[in-house]
Design a protein around this motif. Structure first.
Motif, mmCIF file in Angstrom:
data_model
loop_
_atom_site.group_PDB
_atom_site.id
_atom_site.type_symbol
_atom_site.label_atom_id
_atom_site.label_comp_id
_atom_site.label_asym_id
_atom_site.label_seq_id
_atom_site.Cartn_x
_atom_site.Cartn_y
_atom_site.Cartn_z
ATOM 1 N N GLY A 140 41.603 33.219 50.302
ATOM 2 C CA GLY A 140 41.226 33.795 49.003
ATOM 3 C C GLY A 140 42.391 34.384 48.230
ATOM 4 O O GLY A 140 42.251 34.785 47.071
ATOM 5 N N TRP A 149 48.338 22.803 43.709
ATOM 6 C CA TRP A 149 48.347 23.426 42.372
ATOM 7 C C TRP A 149 49.239 22.640 41.418
ATOM 8 O O TRP A 149 48.936 22.508 40.224
ATOM 9 C CB TRP A 149 48.822 24.882 42.454
ATOM 10 C CG TRP A 149 47.826 25.758 43.130
ATOM 11 C CD1 TRP A 149 47.943 26.363 44.345
ATOM 12 C CD2 TRP A 149 46.519 26.125 42.641
ATOM 13 N NE1 TRP A 149 46.811 27.077 44.643
ATOM 14 C CE2 TRP A 149 45.926 26.948 43.612
ATOM 15 C CE3 TRP A 149 45.805 25.820 41.469
ATOM 16 C CZ2 TRP A 149 44.639 27.480 43.452
ATOM 17 C CZ3 TRP A 149 44.527 26.357 41.304
ATOM 18 C CH2 TRP A 149 43.956 27.173 42.287
ATOM 19 N N SER A 292 51.656 29.310 41.706
ATOM 20 C CA SER A 292 51.079 29.697 42.997
ATOM 21 C C SER A 292 52.028 30.623 43.768
ATOM 22 O O SER A 292 51.614 31.652 44.307
ATOM 23 C CB SER A 292 50.788 28.424 43.805
ATOM 24 O OG SER A 292 50.549 28.739 45.145
ATOM 25 N N GLU A 300 48.385 38.376 44.060
ATOM 26 C CA GLU A 300 47.176 38.029 43.299
ATOM 27 C C GLU A 300 46.139 37.307 44.174
ATOM 28 O O GLU A 300 46.483 36.714 45.199
ATOM 29 C CB GLU A 300 47.537 37.074 42.155
ATOM 30 C CG GLU A 300 48.173 37.744 40.958
ATOM 31 C CD GLU A 300 48.388 36.761 39.811
ATOM 32 O OE1 GLU A 300 48.304 35.544 40.048
ATOM 33 O OE2 GLU A 300 48.651 37.232 38.701
ATOM 34 N N GLU A 302 43.561 34.055 44.534
ATOM 35 C CA GLU A 302 43.720 32.640 44.194
ATOM 36 C C GLU A 302 43.170 32.346 42.792
ATOM 37 O O GLU A 302 43.670 31.476 42.089
ATOM 38 C CB GLU A 302 42.969 31.813 45.238
ATOM 39 C CG GLU A 302 43.603 30.486 45.507
ATOM 40 C CD GLU A 302 42.861 29.760 46.618
ATOM 41 O OE1 GLU A 302 43.476 28.899 47.236
ATOM 42 O OE2 GLU A 302 41.667 30.049 46.841
ATOM 43 N N SER A 303 42.165 33.113 42.396
ATOM 44 C CA SER A 303 41.553 32.879 41.081
ATOM 45 C C SER A 303 42.560 33.136 39.945
ATOM 46 O O SER A 303 42.490 32.508 38.889
ATOM 47 C CB SER A 303 40.317 33.763 40.895
ATOM 48 O OG SER A 303 40.691 35.114 41.078
ATOM 49 N N ALA A 306 44.459 29.983 39.531
ATOM 50 C CA ALA A 306 43.628 28.975 38.851
ATOM 51 C C ALA A 306 43.606 29.226 37.345
ATOM 52 O O ALA A 306 43.682 28.283 36.541
ATOM 53 C CB ALA A 306 42.212 29.010 39.417
ATOM 54 N N THR A 307 43.530 30.483 36.950
ATOM 55 C CA THR A 307 43.475 30.828 35.524
ATOM 56 C C THR A 307 44.760 30.390 34.819
ATOM 57 O O THR A 307 44.715 29.797 33.733
ATOM 58 C CB THR A 307 43.274 32.356 35.355
ATOM 59 O OG1 THR A 307 42.088 32.712 36.043
ATOM 60 C CG2 THR A 307 43.166 32.771 33.899
#
Ligand code: NAD
Length: 350
Positions: A140, A149, A292, A300, A302-303, A306-307
Motif C-alpha cells: 500500500g 508505473w 514512484s 507517500e 501508492e495512491s 497513481a495521482t
C-alpha cells in the motif's frame, strides 16, 4: 560551489568520488536544487575515462531536473555515475563507500537505482545514509519496482498522442515496441488488453517468444522494428535510436516510448516535426518511474503515485497542442515548460 562543465552546461555541484580501496571512482553531478534536493539514480557502467563518466552524469543530471520539474515533483535534478571496476570487486564495499559520499552531501542529493545497479545495491547504500530510495516497498506504500508505473505513464502518454494525432483509440492501432524488458513487456500487456495489434523486437529472442505467446504479438527483427508500417513506434530499449537515418525511415505518425534520451541530438526533434511525426518527449512519457521512487522517498501511499502518474496523459495533450499551435517541436515545448517551472514562472499569470 558552481562548476562550469561544458559550453552550455551549468551545474550547481560536481563531486568527484575517489576511494580506490573500496573500488569507488565516479562522480555525482547536482544540476539543480531549485525545486528541492537533486534526485536521480546511480549508474554503474564501463567508461573509458573519468571525463566520459562526468560528461554522461552532467547530461543525465540536467535531464533529471527537467523530468522531475515537469512531473510536478518537489525535487531538483542530479545523477551519480560510477565507473565499473574491471575484474571482480567487492560490491558491498563499493556501495557503502558511495553511500558515505551521498551522506556527506547532507541531503542535497537523493539516489536510487539506475542502469547497472539494483535494489540490493541501494539497500547497501541505505546502511550508511537515509538519502536513498528504490528499496523494497511495504504493501500500500509507494516504492518497489518502478517499471509498472513507467509502463502506465507511457501507455497514457501514447493514448493521448494517438487521440490528438490520429483521432483513434489505441485498440484500433498497429503498434511497434522496440525492447521488451521490464517496461516494454508491461507496456505490451497493457496494449494487448486494449486490443492493439502488436509488433515486438528484442535482441533477447527468448523474451520475445514469451511475450508473443502472452500477447499474440508478431516478432520482428530488431533492425526492422523502427521502420515498420505501423501507427505508433515505442522505443523501450536504448537511447539515441532516433537519428537522421532512422527518422527518415519511420512510417509511424507517433513515437512514444520509455527509453531515456531517444534523440541522438536535440536537432532530431525538428526533423521529426518536419516529417509530421508526433514525438512525445521521453522524459515526459517515462516519468512514472521517478514518480514512484520519489513517492517512496517522501513516504507517500501508492495512491499518491497513481495521482501523479495520471497527469502524464493530459500533460502530453497540452504539449502536443502547444507544439501544433506554435509550429515548434514537442521537445521544444516540454523543455521550455520545465525551464519555466524550475525558474518559478507561473504560466497562468504570465
Ligand atoms: P530492461 O533492461 O529491462 O529492458 C531493455 C530491453 O531492451 C532488454 O530486453 C534488452 O534485451 C532490449 N534491447 C537492448 N538492445 C536492443 C536492441 N538493439 N533492439 C531491441 N531490443 C534491445 O530496461 P527497462 O527497465 O525495461 O527500461 C527500458 C528503457 O526505459 C531504458 O532506456 C531505461 O533507461 C528507460 N526507463 C526505464 C524506467 C523504469 O522504470 N524501468 C524508467 C524510466 C526510463
Amino acid at each position: 560551489m558552481v562548476v562550469r562543465l561544458g559550453p552550455q552546461t551549468l551545474a550547481e555541484q560536481m563531486i568527484r568520488l575517489d576511494d580506490r580501496e573500496a573500488g569507488l571512482e565516479g562522480v555525482i553531478v547536482i544540476h539543480s536544487t531549485a525545486l528541492g534536493p537533486g534526485a536521480g539514480g546511480c549508474r554503474l557502467w564501463t567508461y573509458p575515462a573519468f571525463a566520459d563518466a562526468a560528461e554522461d552524469a552532467t547530461r543525465l543530471a540536467r535531464g533529471m531536473s527537467y523530468k522531475n520539474a515537469l512531473a510536478g515533483l518537489p525535487f531538483g535534478g542530479a545523477k551519480a555515475v560510477l565507473r565499473r571496476p574491471s575484474g571482480t570487486f567487492d560490491r558491498k564495499a563499493l556501495f557503502r563507500a558511495f553511500g558515505r559520499a551521498v551522506a556527506n552531501l547532507g541531503g542535497c542529493y537523493v539516489t536510487a537505482e539506475d542502469v547497472g545497479t539494483s535494489v540490493a545495491d541501494m539497500t547497501e547504500v541505505a546502511t550508511v545514509t537515509r538519502y536513498v530510495a528504490g528499496l523494497n516497498a511495504a504493501p500500500g506504500r509507494a516504492g518497489g519496482d518502478p517499471s509498472p508505473w513507467t509502463a502506465q505513464g507511457v501507455f497514457d502518454a501514447m493514448a493521448a498522442a494517438a487521440s490528438l494525432t490520429l483521432g483513434s483509440d489505441l485498440g484500433e492501432l498497429r503498434i511497434a515496441i522496440q525492447g521488451v524488458g521490464s517496461v516494454g513487456a508491461d507496456l505490451c500487456r497493457r496494449l494487448s488488453r486494449s486490443g492493439a495489434r502488436l509488433f515486438i523486437a528484442d535482441v533477447d529472442r527468448e523474451a520475445c517468444l514469451r511475450l508473443a505467446r502472452q500477447c499474440g504479438a508478431t516478432i520482428v527483427e530488431p533492425d526492422h522494428i523502427l521502420g515498420l508500417d505501423v501507427d505508433v513506434v515505442a522505443p523501450c530499449a536504448l537511447g539515441g535510436v532516433l537519428n537522421e537515418r532512422s527518422v527518415d525511415g519511420l512510417r509511424a505518425r507517433v513515437v512514444c516510448g520509455a527509453a531515456n534520451n531517444q534523440l541522438e541530438k536535440p536537432e532530431i526533434a525538428r526533423h521529426l516535426q518536419d516529417r509530421n511525426i508526433a514525438y512525445v518527449p521521453d522524459f515526459v512519457a517515462n516519468a512514472g518511474g521517478i514518480i514512484s521512487v520519489a513517492g517512496e522517498y517522501m513516504g507517500e501511499a501508492e495512491s499518491g503515485v497513481a495521482t501523479r502518474v495520471a497527469l502524464i496523459g493530459p500533460r502530453v495533450t497540452t504539449i502536443l497542442e502547444e507544439s501544433r499551435n506554435r509550429q515548434v517541436s514537442p521537445a521544444f515545448v516540454a523543455d521550455r515548460m520545465a525551464e519555466e517551472i524550475i525558474a518559478g514562472v507561473d504560466r497562468e499569470a504570465a
